[in-house]
Design a protein around this motif. Structure first.
Motif: not given
Length: 422
Positions: A316-322, A324-329
């Motif tokens: 879940k943490m990895l998915r959340l980080q992904v 967030l990164r996708m949102a930032r990108l």
């Protein structure tokens, strides 16, 4: 006179034993309160004494001592036969070079007995074995169906898990349980009866057979224990293991109906033989195994759940980080694209010109080099000329103003800046 009378009495009561050539001596004597026999010619390592009463004498006792006159209850003797009120008494004596004194006591002054004494180099058991019992150093070994220190008593052997014993009137019966290698499991006997008047059970705690009399025996508790069994009150007797042993062990019982002569109905005693604690121990072992298995399974399940939850949380943490990164990108991508598009649009708005159209401008205001160096030249809407490479790098640095006049390079400001005069 008194001295002579004492001498005559003492001489009558005390007799020296004179053996024949086979170390054998026998005599028939009158019952007395204190008959003494003295053995002083000790040429044999063992001496045996056997007394046979010609009539029943409940007070007769046979004892002995070394180098002194024996005393009742303090000297050694055949007390078992005395308690059993038997007609035959027996002694085994090892003098070790000391003088032997043998005494017979009786409260009767009428009656006779036969006393036999012999010496031997052979170490026999300390009693004469009857009913074909075999004599060993530590006592008589009885055949099946006989018990007692000299195998004199017939008895019923308990061999099965359940036994029925029948009584007629007030008869006394003996029975025994032979235990081989009694070192693994405790023994339990369940005693029950159909008699409302009850049956008295006497547990024998010695190798001999002691029948309780009307008179309480001295130190009775060390020899026998008694129980009463009724139709509404059965008994459970437990015999605990005495540890590893290669010898057999006999548990001997005597039983008789209470007031049997008043009861014309046959009484029955049921004996159920079980191993004490077998079911309890089996149940306990099963319970322990179940508890251990349950605890182990619970621990394993908890560990598995812990790692599963940890893995799920990590995912879940990895998915959340992904995300967030996708949102930032995704948030940065339009800006970058817009900036890049704007820069390309601004550069495309600049007009490529030849060197003749430079309006007397010889040098590039950005790199300060001559415009006439075979490089492409672009002109802004404010009519300033720059190398194409130089102005493109200027715009890529997110600079939208003219390097010379600081005018906005956007097309909307073209008309606000007139073309410079020649």
């Amino acid at each position: 006179m008194l001295i002579l009378f004492y001498f005559l009495v003492l001489t009558k009561q005390q007799r020296d034993v004179d053996f024949d050539d086979n170390y054998y001596w026998t005599s028939i004597d009158e019952l007395s309160d204190n008959n003494i026999y003295k053995i002083k010619n000790l040429n044999q390592p063992y001496y045996y004494v056997q007394v046979t009463l010609f009539q029943e004498d409940l007070s007769f006792i046979l004892i002995y001592d070394l180098n002194q006159i024996p005393k009742v209850n303090t000297s050694r003797g055949d007390y078992i036969s005395y308690y059993e009120k038997r007609k035959t008494r027996f002694l085994k004596i090892e003098p070790n070079g000391k003088v032997i004194y043998i005494t017979t006591h009786s409260k009767n002054n009428k009656g006779k007995y036969n006393i036999t004494i012999w010496g031997s180099k052979i170490d026999y058991c300390d009693n004469s074995c009857s009913n074909n019992g075999e004599c060993y150093d530590d006592g008589c070994e009885c055949y099946s169906g006989y018990i007692g220190s000299d195998c004199h008593q017939t008895a019923l052997e308990i061999q099965e898990e359940h036994n029925e014993i029948y009584f007629y009137g007030d008869e006394t019966q003996f029975f025994y349980l032979n235990i081989n290698n009694w070192d693994e499991m405790d023994i339990q006997l369940k005693l029950s009866t159909n008699s409302y008047q009850g049956i008295e059970i006497t547990l024998q705690l010695t190798d001999a057979i002691i029948i309780p009399s009307q008179i309480k025996l001295n130190n009775e508790d060390s020899y026998i224990k008694q129980y009463k069994v009724y139709d509404t009150q059965p008994q459970e007797l437990i015999f605990y293991s005495m540890g590893p042993s290669k010898d057999d062990f006999n548990i001997v019982f005597a039983a008789r109906p209470i007031n049997g002569h008043l009861n014309t109905i046959v009484s029955t005693l049921s004996i159920e033989l079980t191993q004490y604690g077998e079911q309890e121990n089996t149940f306990s072992i099963i319970v322990i195994i179940i508890i251990v298995v349950a605890i182990s399974a619970a621990v394993i399940i908890i560990i598995i759940l812990f790692f599963v939850c940890k893995n799920i949380r990590k995912r879940k943490m990895l998915r959340l980080q992904v995300r967030l990164r996708m949102a930032r990108l995704e948030g940065q991508q339009p800006v970058q694209n817009t900036q890049q598009q704007d820069q390309e649009n601004l550069f495309d708005l600049l007009t490529p010109i030849s060197i003749q159209e430079c309006n007397n401008q010889d040098n590039c205001a950005i790199c300060l080099e001559n415009l006439n160096n075979n490089q492409e030249v672009r002109q802004t809407h404010c009519h300033h000329n720059f190398h194409s490479i130089c102005i493109k790098e200027w715009i890529q640095k997110n600079k939208k103003e003219c390097p010379v006049c600081r005018s906005n390079l956007a097309i909307k400001d073209v008309d606000t800046h007139p073309k410079p005069s020649n």
